[in-house]
Write a protein that holds these residues in place. Structure first.
Motif, PDB file in Angstrom:
ATOM      1  N   TRP A   1      -5.210  12.648  -6.501  1.00 58.75           N
ATOM      2  CA  TRP A   1      -6.055  13.397  -6.466  1.00 58.75           C
ATOM      3  C   TRP A   1      -5.634  14.703  -5.865  1.00 58.75           C
ATOM      4  O   TRP A   1      -4.965  14.666  -5.420  1.00 58.75           O
TER       5      TRP A   1
ATOM      6  N   GLY B   1      -4.929   0.776  -1.088  1.00 62.60           N
ATOM      7  CA  GLY B   1      -5.113   2.022   0.192  1.00 62.60           C
ATOM      8  C   GLY B   1      -5.265   3.031  -0.974  1.00 62.60           C
ATOM      9  O   GLY B   1      -5.316   3.825  -1.625  1.00 62.60           O
ATOM     10  N   TRP B   2      -5.043   4.682   0.472  1.00 62.27           N
ATOM     11  CA  TRP B   2      -4.963   5.719   0.441  1.00 62.27           C
ATOM     12  C   TRP B   2      -4.202   6.492   1.528  1.00 62.27           C
ATOM     13  O   TRP B   2      -3.872   6.037   2.467  1.00 62.27           O
TER      14      TRP B   2
ATOM     15  N   GLN C   1      -4.632   6.900  -4.340  1.00 67.22           N
ATOM     16  CA  GLN C   1      -5.078   5.615  -3.942  1.00 67.22           C
ATOM     17  C   GLN C   1      -4.819   5.063  -5.090  1.00 67.22           C
ATOM     18  O   GLN C   1      -4.482   5.001  -6.103  1.00 67.22           O
TER      19      GLN C   1
ATOM     20  N   TYR D   1      -2.668   3.755  -9.001  1.00 67.85           N
ATOM     21  CA  TYR D   1      -2.527   4.914  -8.807  1.00 67.85           C
ATOM     22  C   TYR D   1      -2.959   6.403  -9.597  1.00 67.85           C
ATOM     23  O   TYR D   1      -2.778   6.974 -10.214  1.00 67.85           O
ATOM     24  N   THR D   2      -4.728   6.594  -8.583  1.00 68.95           N
ATOM     25  CA  THR D   2      -4.671   8.051  -8.923  1.00 68.95           C
ATOM     26  C   THR D   2      -4.844   9.269  -8.337  1.00 68.95           C
ATOM     27  O   THR D   2      -4.390   8.724  -6.679  1.00 68.95           O
TER      28      THR D   2
ATOM     29  N   ASN E   1      -4.796   1.279  -6.869  1.00 66.49           N
ATOM     30  CA  ASN E   1      -6.878  -0.281  -6.689  1.00 66.49           C
ATOM     31  C   ASN E   1      -5.549  -1.338  -7.924  1.00 66.49           C
ATOM     32  O   ASN E   1      -4.460  -0.755  -8.589  1.00 66.49           O
TER      33      ASN E   1
ATOM     34  N   PRO F   1      -9.633  -1.812  -4.592  1.00 62.17           N
ATOM     35  CA  PRO F   1      -8.518  -0.875  -4.259  1.00 62.17           C
ATOM     36  C   PRO F   1      -7.353  -1.410  -3.212  1.00 62.17           C
ATOM     37  O   PRO F   1      -8.111  -2.561  -2.509  1.00 62.17           O
TER      38      PRO F   1
ATOM     39  N   ALA G   1       0.560  -1.784   0.116  1.00 55.84           N
ATOM     40  CA  ALA G   1       0.024  -0.176   0.350  1.00 55.84           C
ATOM     41  C   ALA G   1       1.126   1.098   0.286  1.00 55.84           C
ATOM     42  O   ALA G   1       1.739   1.054   0.797  1.00 55.84           O
TER      43      ALA G   1
ATOM     44  N   ARG H   1     -13.013   6.954  -5.335  1.00 55.29           N
ATOM     45  CA  ARG H   1     -12.439   7.209  -4.422  1.00 55.29           C
ATOM     46  C   ARG H   1     -13.478   6.314  -3.013  1.00 55.29           C
ATOM     47  O   ARG H   1     -14.512   6.094  -3.216  1.00 55.29           O
ATOM     48  N   THR H   2     -12.249   6.128  -2.617  1.00 53.05           N
ATOM     49  CA  THR H   2     -12.734   4.573  -1.216  1.00 53.05           C
ATOM     50  C   THR H   2     -12.939   6.017  -0.040  1.00 53.05           C
ATOM     51  O   THR H   2     -13.232   5.363   0.748  1.00 53.05           O
ATOM     52  N   GLU H   3     -12.183   6.920   0.234  1.00 46.75           N
ATOM     53  CA  GLU H   3     -12.543   8.140   1.144  1.00 46.75           C
ATOM     54  C   GLU H   3     -13.290   9.266   1.072  1.00 46.75           C
ATOM     55  O   GLU H   3     -12.871  10.458   0.207  1.00 46.75           O
TER      56      GLU H   3
END
Length: 637
Positions: A614, A630-631, A619, A611-612, A621, A628, A109, A589-591
């Motif tokens: 923001w 990790g963030w 994040q 990896y995205t 995936n 997902p 992660a 997004r997960t968050e």
């Protein structure tokens, strides 16, 4: 568009004073237009190292192995472009949150391991009685910064947007002018990712237009306005304009070279800052035809040898678009008439309505071979306006430029597009050939060149995709045309005679219905064909105006583009088949965004992760299943 060089600063100052005397008005230069001439003070930007965060994977030699990874989506192979996020397969470096952040991407992660503040909050300016206090953003989101990676160093280009950080009224600046911009270049040592350290800093008067890096040599293009001020008091607004003009002519007459040309401040480590004039007068040229008071400078430095202001070369003109091949750099600007034209006295005789403005694009060429300072080569001009750097391409010594010809109002009923070819000859970019009549009544939406082939997309109601044969620069020709609904604003080489397009699907009458990723067969230049397209209704993609937001991972034939919809942003992932475009899924997004909304800026592949990046975090995936993993949030400064 030829250039004349100066022998000494006396000649530069005499030229500028002569031109300004005839053009200065009661409210300064540029007819009081804040965009035509920036007046006011300057704002310094300071760097400060954040406290070291927990140590992660060793970034020095012998540390964690680099993983396969994507790179910035650039226009030309071998010509790197600054971006808000880059990776070397060990760390991901990003400026998306306003600070420089180093993310370890070697584990299961991601985690932030280092951070460097890029700018201090701008000091607030007092408001006049009865006016609201200027708005200052609570964090560094108003800092516009991008980065190059060069081994274990990062070159960070920082521009602090004063229009966002300040009240838009600009009440503290004469004639409503904008506060002048400065560009800060930071050379950052990343050998220990937990403790990024600024080795040196160069602060330049002016706004950086763009930059390129070829073989670890960086070329930075900066546009600098004069700092000459024409102060206005409340009493001045009631004085006759002729009196104000005479006063301003006296200010021009008393000006010095420091009022006109940009300066720099250089700091090496903990040494005292050194200041100087950015451009030597002998390294400055002017067009034969007056082109304004802005100085366009090209700086050169090798990150391995450190920052320097030595060897900068400049032209007295403006510039807004940079394109570079491996050995040529071109700076272009589209002109909608002369913003510094001497206006007739409004109290004089009634004058006839002005004729329609002729829109032209001026282009200046520089030699950037090797790691020596750039050298001015030639200038030229073509009719029409360009849509951006992708409208230009240099191939085997020939510059190709695609423009749209229309009126200054932007109406399209009489427009058409043209592709020009030019070559360097005796200090000029001389026309070789052209092909016109492209998309009559339409405008260019996308251009791409691959070797001797060019692709041009125009649009109003339907999308003609033109294929052009450029093998004979003196006789460029259209070989094929495809008319379909919708349009592509970005084109990408898909390999195996395939062309990828990102844009909008549209109805037969030209109404957009949603974002689209298209796949074209261009194997037969006389008969291009659309194979497939995937549409996301009521969506737009940032890729349409920001090609660096596009990701094509050829190893798995995956395309990733950011989407904006009424329900929020996401990353659309599609897989390309031989003749199909199939949605794999959308990464969301997960968050929950801390401020209720956050923009998706970039998508990057490292190993088997997507990896995205923001505005407020990163994040990851799975690349295969999009699940997902990790963030990493970006904490506030």
């Amino acid at each position: 568009m030829g250039l004349t060089s100066f022998d000494a600063c006396e000649g530069v100052l005499e030229h500028l004073k002569t031109e300004a005397h005839d053009r200065v008005g009661p409210y300064g230069l540029g007819n009081g237009d804040p965009w035509g001439y920036a007046m006011g003070g300057t704002f310094a930007m300071e760097d400060s190292a954040a406290a070291a965060l927990p140590q992660a994977a060793d970034g020095a030699e012998g540390g964690a192995a680099r993983q396969p990874h994507s790179t910035t989506n650039v226009q030309e192979a071998g010509v790197d472009e600054p971006d808000i996020a880059k990776t070397d397969g060990r760390v991901l470096v990003t400026t998306a949150g306003g600070d420089l952040r180093i993310i370890d991407v070697t584990g299961d992660a991601p985690r932030e391991v280092g951070r460097l503040a890029l700018a201090e909050p701008v000091p607030q300016q007092p408001s006049k009685p009865g006016q609201p206090e200027p708005f200052v953003a609570p964090d560094h989101s108003y800092v516009d910064a991008s980065v190059f990676l060069a081994g274990d160093r990062a070159v960070v280009l920082v521009r602090q947007n004063a229009w966002i950080a300040y009240d838009m009224a600009g009440t503290t600046y004469p004639a409503g002018g904008a506060p002048p911009m400065t560009t800060t270049v930071l050379l950052v040592d990343l050998s220990d990712p937990a403790e990024p350290a600024v080795e040196s800093k160069l602060v330049v008067d002016g706004d950086y237009v763009d930059a390129r890096m070829v073989d670890d040599t960086v070329r930075l293009v900066v546009s600098s306005h004069p700092t000459l001020q024409f102060p206005m008091t409340e009493e001045d607004w009631n004085r006759p304009e002729a009196e104000l003009t005479e006063r301003n002519q006296a200010i021009v007459a008393d000006s010095t070279i420091e009022d006109w040309l940009p300066s720099y401040t250089f700091t090496q480590g903990d040494d005292d800052p050194v200041t100087g004039q950015l451009l030597g007068c002998e390294q400055l040229s002017r067009p034969d035809e007056f082109a304004g008071f802005t100085t366009l400078g090209v700086l050169t430095f090798d990150p391995a040898e450190g920052l320097t202001a030595d060897g900068a070369v400049g032209v007295l003109t403006d510039g807004d678009t940079v394109y570079a091949s491996e050995d040529r750099l071109y700076v272009a600007t589209t002109r909608w008439g002369d913003p510094f034209a001497v206006l007739p006295d409004p109290s004089g005789p009634v004058r006839p309505a002005p004729e329609a403005t002729t829109v032209t694009t001026g282009i200046h060429a520089f030699d950037i071979t090797g790691n020596v300072p750039a050298k001015y080569l030639a200038s030229g001009q073509v009719e029409g306006r360009i849509i951006g750097r992708y409208a230009m391409s240099e191939h085997e010594g020939v510059l190709r430029v695609a423009t749209t010809l229309d009126s200054w109002t932007g109406t399209t009923d009489t427009s058409e597009s043209v592709l020009y070819t030019l070559e360097e000859r005796d200090g000029e970019l001389v026309p070789l050939g052209q092909v016109g009549g492209l998309g009559k009544g339409e405008q260019i939406y996308a251009v791409r060149y691959f070797g001797d082939t060019g692709y041009v997309v125009t649009f109003r109601q339907v999308d003609p995709l033109y294929v052009l044969d450029l093998s004979d620069p003196a006789n460029p020709a259209v070989t094929g045309e495809l008319k379909i609904t919708g349009y592509s604003s970005y084109l990408h080489d898909g390999g195996d005679d395939r062309l990828i397009g990102v844009g909008q699907e549209a109805t037969a009458d030209g109404r957009s219905v949603g974002a689209q990723v298209s796949l074209f067969d261009v194997g037969d230049p006389s008969a291009p064909a659309k194979l497939d397209g995937h549409v996301v209704p009521d969506a737009w993609s940032q890729t349409e105006w920001d090609p660096q937001a596009f990701l094509f991972w050829a190893d798995t034939d995956q395309v990733v583009v950011p989407l904006e919809t009424m329900t929020g942003p996401s990353a659309l992932v599609v897989r390309l088949g031989a003749d199909t475009v199939t949605e794999q899924g959308q990464v969301t997004r997960t968050e929950t965004p801390r401020d209720g909304w956050a923009q998706l800026r970039r998508s990057i592949v490292v190993g088997d992760g997507l990896y995205t990046v923001w505005q407020d975090g990163v994040q990851v995936n799975g690349l295969d299943d999009l699940e997902p993993r990790g963030w990493v949030p970006f904490g506030r400064s």
